[in-house]
Design a protein around this motif. Structure first.
Motif, PDB file in Angstrom:
ATOM      1  N   GLY A  54      -5.175  -4.857   6.303  1.00 10.05           N
ATOM      2  CA  GLY A  54      -3.732  -4.669   6.385  1.00 10.05           C
ATOM      3  C   GLY A  54      -3.177  -3.752   5.308  1.00 10.05           C
ATOM      4  N   PHE A  55      -4.043  -3.082   4.579  1.00  7.26           N
ATOM      5  CA  PHE A  55      -3.608  -2.162   3.527  1.00  7.26           C
ATOM      6  C   PHE A  55      -2.583  -1.167   4.060  1.00  7.26           C
ATOM      7  CE2 PHE A  55      -4.118   1.988   1.432  1.00  7.26           C
ATOM      8  CZ  PHE A  55      -3.782   1.655   0.127  1.00  7.26           C
ATOM      9  N   GLU A  56      -2.804  -0.711   5.294  1.00  5.57           N
ATOM     10  CA  GLU A  56      -1.929   0.308   5.871  1.00  5.57           C
ATOM     11  C   GLU A  56      -0.501  -0.193   6.081  1.00  5.57           C
ATOM     12  OE1 GLU A  56      -4.168  -1.612   9.320  1.00  5.57           O
ATOM     13  OE2 GLU A  56      -4.554  -1.081   7.240  1.00  5.57           O
ATOM     14  N   ASN A  57      -0.294  -1.512   6.042  1.00  3.62           N
ATOM     15  CA  ASN A  57       1.040  -2.086   6.260  1.00  3.62           C
ATOM     16  C   ASN A  57       1.728  -2.509   4.963  1.00  3.62           C
ATOM     17  OD1 ASN A  57       0.741  -1.851   9.100  1.00  3.62           O
ATOM     18  ND2 ASN A  57      -0.530  -3.686   9.070  1.00  3.62           N
ATOM     19  N   LEU A  58       1.064  -2.341   3.840  1.00  5.89           N
ATOM     20  CA  LEU A  58       1.648  -2.759   2.562  1.00  5.89           C
ATOM     21  C   LEU A  58       2.751  -1.803   2.122  1.00  5.89           C
ATOM     22  CD1 LEU A  58      -1.552  -3.655   0.480  1.00  5.89           C
ATOM     23  CD2 LEU A  58       0.068  -5.236   1.532  1.00  5.89           C
ATOM     24  N   PRO A  59       3.791  -2.330   1.474  1.00  8.52           N
ATOM     25  CA  PRO A  59       4.786  -1.430   0.884  1.00  8.52           C
ATOM     26  C   PRO A  59       4.155  -0.656  -0.268  1.00  8.52           C
ATOM     27  CG  PRO A  59       5.272  -3.724   0.334  1.00  8.52           C
ATOM     28  CD  PRO A  59       4.104  -3.733   1.281  1.00  8.52           C
ATOM     29  N   ALA A  60       4.748   0.482  -0.597  1.00  9.93           N
ATOM     30  CA  ALA A  60       4.174   1.389  -1.598  1.00  9.93           C
ATOM     31  C   ALA A  60       3.799   0.704  -2.913  1.00  9.93           C
ATOM     32  CB  ALA A  60       5.108   2.560  -1.842  1.00  9.93           C
ATOM     33  N   PRO A  61       4.655  -0.121  -3.514  1.00 12.45           N
ATOM     34  CA  PRO A  61       4.252  -0.721  -4.799  1.00 12.45           C
ATOM     35  C   PRO A  61       2.986  -1.582  -4.681  1.00 12.45           C
ATOM     36  CG  PRO A  61       6.611  -1.014  -4.446  1.00 12.45           C
ATOM     37  CD  PRO A  61       6.040  -0.464  -3.171  1.00 12.45           C
ATOM     38  N   ASP A  62       2.861  -2.306  -3.584  1.00 13.78           N
ATOM     39  CA  ASP A  62       1.675  -3.146  -3.396  1.00 13.78           C
ATOM     40  C   ASP A  62       0.431  -2.310  -3.120  1.00 13.78           C
ATOM     41  OD1 ASP A  62       3.292  -5.351  -3.785  1.00 13.78           O
ATOM     42  OD2 ASP A  62       3.532  -5.753  -1.644  1.00 13.78           O
ATOM     43  N   SER A  63       0.584  -1.246  -2.336  1.00  9.87           N
ATOM     44  CA  SER A  63      -0.585  -0.399  -2.047  1.00  9.87           C
ATOM     45  C   SER A  63      -1.058   0.303  -3.312  1.00  9.87           C
ATOM     46  CB  SER A  63      -0.282   0.610  -0.933  1.00  9.87           C
ATOM     47  OG  SER A  63       0.669   1.562  -1.344  1.00  9.87           O
ATOM     48  N   TYR A  64      -0.127   0.732  -4.163  1.00  9.26           N
ATOM     49  CA  TYR A  64      -0.527   1.374  -5.413  1.00  9.26           C
ATOM     50  C   TYR A  64      -1.208   0.385  -6.350  1.00  9.26           C
ATOM     51  CZ  TYR A  64       2.041   5.472  -3.880  1.00  9.26           C
ATOM     52  OH  TYR A  64       2.476   6.560  -3.172  1.00  9.26           O
ATOM     53  N   ALA A  65      -0.750  -0.860  -6.349  1.00 12.22           N
ATOM     54  CA  ALA A  65      -1.407  -1.892  -7.163  1.00 12.22           C
ATOM     55  C   ALA A  65      -2.837  -2.120  -6.668  1.00 12.22           C
ATOM     56  CB  ALA A  65      -0.609  -3.185  -7.134  1.00 12.22           C
ATOM     57  N   CYS A  66      -3.017  -2.124  -5.352  1.00  7.16           N
ATOM     58  CA  CYS A  66      -4.368  -2.262  -4.781  1.00  7.16           C
ATOM     59  C   CYS A  66      -5.251  -1.093  -5.201  1.00  7.16           C
ATOM     60  CB  CYS A  66      -4.309  -2.317  -3.258  1.00  7.16           C
ATOM     61  SG  CYS A  66      -3.732  -3.866  -2.587  1.00  7.16           S
ATOM     62  N   LEU A  67      -4.703   0.102  -5.123  1.00  5.29           N
ATOM     63  CA  LEU A  67      -5.481   1.279  -5.504  1.00  5.29           C
ATOM     64  C   LEU A  67      -5.850   1.248  -6.980  1.00  5.29           C
ATOM     65  CD1 LEU A  67      -3.784   4.176  -3.526  1.00  5.29           C
ATOM     66  CD2 LEU A  67      -5.897   2.963  -3.006  1.00  5.29           C
ATOM     67  N   GLN A  68      -4.931   0.778  -7.813  1.00  2.00           N
ATOM     68  CA  GLN A  68      -5.235   0.673  -9.241  1.00  2.00           C
ATOM     69  C   GLN A  68      -6.384  -0.299  -9.467  1.00  2.00           C
ATOM     70  OE1 GLN A  68      -3.718   2.489 -11.967  1.00  2.00           O
ATOM     71  NE2 GLN A  68      -5.677   1.745 -12.718  1.00  2.00           N
ATOM     72  N   ALA A  69      -6.393  -1.407  -8.734  1.00  2.00           N
ATOM     73  CA  ALA A  69      -7.468  -2.390  -8.864  1.00  2.00           C
ATOM     74  C   ALA A  69      -8.803  -1.805  -8.394  1.00  2.00           C
ATOM     75  CB  ALA A  69      -7.129  -3.653  -8.072  1.00  2.00           C
TER      76      ALA A  69
END
Length: 138
Positions: A54-69
């Protein structure tokens, strides 16, 4: 193709001004093709596997947090994927045309059809040619 890939591409190179991001331009296929049969294929798989469903449905702040991790956990693979996405994006003809229109600079590769080089001055090599050989003969 993994449905998270276009979102990943758009997170790395987001839409800007009147130009779509890397995912919106449909460059996922180019990234996959570039990676296929190389170690980059493994790096892309590592990064995609680390993204949540569901990464594609995350809002920008959450997707960027995922990418940082993901970057923190797999820095080499993440850097490789970022490089692949940037290469696909900045070699795409639509992006080059947009950059050329915006900046006025010709968007062309440096060589072989790119910039004109000054004629090489052979005189610069004169001193080197006059020296004795610096290697040992067998």
């Amino acid at each position: 193709m993994d449905s998270r890939l276009p979102a990943l591409l758009d997170s790395i190179v987001p839409p800007r001004d009147h130009l779509a991001g890397a995912g919106g331009l449909g460059l996922a296929g180019a990234v996959v093709a570039d990676a296929q049969g190389t170690s980059r294929d493994h790096d892309l798989a590592v990064v995609l596997a680390a993204l949540p469903v569901g990464f594609e449905n995350l809002p920008a702040p959450d997707s960027y947090a995922c990418l940082q991790a993901v970057e923190d956990q797999y820095p080499k693979s993440f850097a490789t994927v970022v490089n692949m996405v940037n290469t696909a994006y900045y070699t795409d003809s639509r992006v080059l045309q947009a950059l050329e229109a915006r900046t006025g600079y010709q968007a062309s590769p440096p060589q072989p059809q790119g910039y004109v080089l000054e004629q090489f001055d052979e005189q610069m090599l004169q001193r080197v040619r006059q020296r004795a050989p610096m290697w040992r003969r067998p």
